[in-house]
Motif scaffolding. Structure first.
Motif, PDB file in Angstrom:
ATOM      1  N   GLU A 237      10.179 -19.620 -27.115  1.00  0.00           N
ATOM      2  CA  GLU A 237      10.659 -19.756 -28.359  1.00  0.00           C
ATOM      3  C   GLU A 237      11.125 -18.803 -29.122  1.00  0.00           C
ATOM      4  O   GLU A 237      12.091 -19.432 -30.039  1.00  0.00           O
ATOM      5  CB  GLU A 237       9.409 -19.733 -28.738  1.00  0.00           C
ATOM      6  CG  GLU A 237       7.963 -21.451 -28.177  1.00  0.00           C
ATOM      7  CD  GLU A 237       7.059 -21.274 -28.918  1.00  0.00           C
ATOM      8  OE1 GLU A 237       5.991 -22.268 -27.620  1.00  0.00           O
ATOM      9  OE2 GLU A 237       6.448 -20.941 -29.229  1.00  0.00           O
ATOM     10  N   GLN A 238      11.036 -17.978 -29.615  1.00  0.00           N
ATOM     11  CA  GLN A 238      11.878 -17.262 -30.237  1.00  0.00           C
ATOM     12  C   GLN A 238      13.139 -16.124 -29.734  1.00  0.00           C
ATOM     13  O   GLN A 238      14.014 -16.157 -30.705  1.00  0.00           O
ATOM     14  CB  GLN A 238      10.843 -15.905 -30.449  1.00  0.00           C
ATOM     15  CG  GLN A 238       9.570 -15.950 -31.626  1.00  0.00           C
ATOM     16  CD  GLN A 238       8.737 -14.724 -31.503  1.00  0.00           C
ATOM     17  OE1 GLN A 238       9.196 -13.970 -32.141  1.00  0.00           O
ATOM     18  NE2 GLN A 238       6.747 -15.061 -31.030  1.00  0.00           N
ATOM     19  N   THR A 239      13.436 -16.927 -28.656  1.00  0.00           N
ATOM     20  CA  THR A 239      14.854 -16.590 -28.395  1.00  0.00           C
ATOM     21  C   THR A 239      15.458 -17.953 -28.527  1.00  0.00           C
ATOM     22  O   THR A 239      17.061 -18.045 -28.868  1.00  0.00           O
ATOM     23  CB  THR A 239      14.925 -15.607 -27.170  1.00  0.00           C
ATOM     24  OG1 THR A 239      13.983 -16.562 -26.500  1.00  0.00           O
ATOM     25  CG2 THR A 239      14.457 -13.834 -27.108  1.00  0.00           C
ATOM     26  N   GLU A 240      15.211 -18.575 -28.502  1.00  0.00           N
ATOM     27  CA  GLU A 240      15.909 -20.126 -28.007  1.00  0.00           C
ATOM     28  C   GLU A 240      16.912 -20.343 -29.222  1.00  0.00           C
ATOM     29  O   GLU A 240      16.996 -20.623 -30.647  1.00  0.00           O
ATOM     30  CB  GLU A 240      14.372 -21.173 -28.156  1.00  0.00           C
ATOM     31  CG  GLU A 240      15.451 -22.833 -27.692  1.00  0.00           C
ATOM     32  CD  GLU A 240      14.483 -23.864 -27.468  1.00  0.00           C
ATOM     33  OE1 GLU A 240      13.001 -23.456 -28.505  1.00  0.00           O
ATOM     34  OE2 GLU A 240      14.030 -24.305 -26.848  1.00  0.00           O
ATOM     35  N   GLY A 241      18.138 -20.343 -29.189  1.00  0.00           N
ATOM     36  CA  GLY A 241      18.923 -21.001 -29.803  1.00  0.00           C
ATOM     37  C   GLY A 241      20.002 -19.902 -30.235  1.00  0.00           C
ATOM     38  O   GLY A 241      21.048 -20.333 -30.995  1.00  0.00           O
ATOM     39  N   LYS A 242      19.531 -18.752 -30.204  1.00  0.00           N
ATOM     40  CA  LYS A 242      19.980 -17.088 -30.570  1.00  0.00           C
ATOM     41  C   LYS A 242      20.845 -17.015 -29.474  1.00  0.00           C
ATOM     42  O   LYS A 242      21.479 -15.745 -29.677  1.00  0.00           O
ATOM     43  CB  LYS A 242      18.704 -15.856 -29.961  1.00  0.00           C
ATOM     44  CG  LYS A 242      18.084 -16.616 -31.645  1.00  0.00           C
ATOM     45  CD  LYS A 242      17.130 -15.449 -31.737  1.00  0.00           C
ATOM     46  CE  LYS A 242      16.172 -15.321 -33.776  1.00  0.00           C
ATOM     47  NZ  LYS A 242      15.225 -16.907 -33.545  1.00  0.00           N
ATOM     48  N   GLY A 243      20.985 -17.091 -28.756  1.00  0.00           N
ATOM     49  CA  GLY A 243      21.777 -17.080 -27.282  1.00  0.00           C
ATOM     50  C   GLY A 243      21.834 -15.411 -27.351  1.00  0.00           C
ATOM     51  O   GLY A 243      22.846 -14.551 -25.943  1.00  0.00           O
ATOM     52  N   ILE A 244      20.749 -15.625 -26.354  1.00  0.00           N
ATOM     53  CA  ILE A 244      19.307 -14.333 -25.344  1.00  0.00           C
ATOM     54  C   ILE A 244      19.235 -15.297 -24.157  1.00  0.00           C
ATOM     55  O   ILE A 244      18.525 -16.088 -24.649  1.00  0.00           O
ATOM     56  CB  ILE A 244      18.687 -13.490 -26.631  1.00  0.00           C
ATOM     57  CG1 ILE A 244      19.128 -13.457 -27.843  1.00  0.00           C
ATOM     58  CG2 ILE A 244      18.212 -12.622 -25.384  1.00  0.00           C
ATOM     59  CD1 ILE A 244      18.621 -12.627 -28.219  1.00  0.00           C
ATOM     60  N   ASN A 245      19.532 -14.531 -23.268  1.00  0.00           N
ATOM     61  CA  ASN A 245      19.324 -14.729 -22.307  1.00  0.00           C
ATOM     62  C   ASN A 245      17.970 -14.326 -21.599  1.00  0.00           C
ATOM     63  O   ASN A 245      18.160 -13.234 -22.266  1.00  0.00           O
ATOM     64  CB  ASN A 245      19.869 -15.303 -21.023  1.00  0.00           C
ATOM     65  CG  ASN A 245      21.068 -15.787 -21.500  1.00  0.00           C
ATOM     66  OD1 ASN A 245      21.018 -17.749 -21.653  1.00  0.00           O
ATOM     67  ND2 ASN A 245      22.508 -16.010 -20.605  1.00  0.00           N
TER      68      ASN A 245
END
Ligand code: SF4
Length: 431
Positions: A237-245
């Protein structure tokens, strides 16, 4: 406390007998091992205080028992400060049950902490039986803890911890009652696994068979290891949309099969193989690693600055993510390291580029009729179950040898991390 230790709770143990001296094979120092003993002794003291005061037990009493037992599982907590804090909390809970017991003018000693040396120096059979029980409930506590973070608890299981700790603190038992207790640990463990299964499947859906890639795509990424699905969910949830896999590691592999986790498109694949290879596989990794449960080996210098821990896992000087679950430090580290510049195709230890997971009981039973038909038609001749946490030592490749020799018309089922010896092999498809 001395700088000598005694620990023989895992299969890594020195010379297949015991880790003694100043440090264990897992990297646990004597001081830490002795603190873990002290913590266990304090938990036995707490169980003594619970006897006759059961109605005063609260959620926080249960919670500290789970944390205390779980923290002493192998490769979980190497942090003396945290262990000391846990001992303090256990004693605080005891004080709540029997206020001012420690100040009594004529102490009866009934609620005292237990000295674990009394077990380690016991007759061999009694020591072995008590150890079997102790190591068993430590494992059960880990499962119960994971279920509890998802809101699933069971009073029968919690009560069993107090009963068992109490019995561990009684000297002079014969073998039979301890053998019966060991069998009860097994029964309770199954109940606890059922509870955890319910917690995971009611929260994240029933696992479905899923192929997991071992390719790491270019760009920032985070590796998450352990068993805690809630941590993975929050990280997604916290990495969604941040370009982090996000890539799983070790026992987090099955997470790919849960519908409520696999729906995140940035949960990409799996990094690395079994826990025992982490010091080699994490060397110089261009991403942070989050440890959520266990299998933490002392981090090497080449990646120590990117190891993060959470829940009961802890290692001195590594950043710990607390109960607020703000993963910002890991996210910032991932962006700073930037990941790989090109897609990297990693392989399993046999050279395979993908693994399968998700054959939980729901998936298997949903095709029970087809499996039975295949058996009747002679398309499946045997089932092999490979169960166990395979040893770190190179010579222990019998799992791989067995699996490689299984004919095409057989099915191989796995449990635990022994599967990493062979789960990248393509064993074909039946039906
Ligand atoms: Fe040795 Fe560590 Fe295993 Fe204990 S937990 S037996 S110290 S390797």
């Amino acid at each position: 406390m001395t700088n000598q230790m005694f620990c023989f709770q895992c299969e890594q143990t020195a010379g297949c007998t015991a880790c003694t001296g100043m440090a264990g094979v897992c990297g646990k120092k004597a001081y830490t091992a002795n603190l873990q003993d002290k913590l266990t002794g304090a938990l036995i003291g707490l169980a003594r205080a619970v006897e006759g005061n059961e109605e005063k037990v609260t959620e926080s009493t249960d919670r500290v028992v789970l944390e205390g037992l779980f923290s002493t599982v192998t490769n979980v907590n190497f942090n003396d400060e945290i262990l000391e804090e846990l001992i303090r909390r256990v004693r605080e809970e005891k004080e709540k049950l029997i206020p001012r017991c420690g100040e009594c003018a004529s102490p009866c000693g009934r609620n005292d902490d237990y000295d674990m040396q009394d077990i380690w120096t016991e007759d061999e059979d009694i020591r072995s039986l008590k150890s079997l029980v102790l190591f068993g409930i430590r494992g059960v506590a880990a499962y119960a803890y994971h279920a509890a973070v998802l809101g699933f608890k069971d009073d029968e299981i919690n009560r069993f911890f107090y009963k068992t700790l109490l019995m561990l603190g009684v000297d002079g038992y014969e073998k039979d009652p301890l053998l019966s207790l060991a069998m009860e640990v097994g029964e309770i463990n199954l109940k606890c696994m059922e509870l955890l299964d319910r917690a995971n499947t009611e929260t994240y859906g029933n696992p479905v068979p899923t192929t997991v890639s071992l390719k790491v795509e270019k760009g920032p990424f985070i590796v998450i290891t352990g068993h805690d699905l809630l941590d993975l969910k929050l990280l997604l949830e916290q990495t969604e949309g941040k370009g982090i896999n996000i890539y799983t590691h070790g026992e987090m592999l099955p997470a790919h099969a849960y519908p409520e986790l696999k729906k995140y498109s940035h949960l990409k694949g799996n990094f690395g193989t079994a826990w025992q290879n982490q010091q080699k596989e994490f060397a110089g990794i261009s991403a942070p690693i989050l440890f959520t449960t266990n299998c933490l080996m002392p981090p090497k210098e080449s990646y120590a600055d990117r190891v993060f821990t959470t829940e009961v896992v802890s290692y001195p000087e590594m950043i710990h993510i607390g109960e607020e679950k703000d993963f910002t430090p890991i996210i910032e580290k991932a962006l700073e390291l930037g990941g790989y510049e090109i897609d990297m195709q990693f392989t399993g230890i046999n050279g395979g580029t993908e693994m399968m997971t998700g054959f939980g009981h729901h998936a298997v039973l949903s095709v029970a009729d087809k499996v039975i038909d295949a058996v009747k038609a002679g398309q499946i001749r045997h089932f092999f179950l490979v169960a166990g946490c395979d040893g770190a030592r190179p010579g222990r490749n019998y799992y791989t040898e067995l699996v490689k020799q299984t004919p095409d018309d057989t099915v191989v089922l796995t449990l635990a991390c022994g599967k990493y010896r062979f789960n990248d092999l393509n064993l074909g498809t039946i039906g």
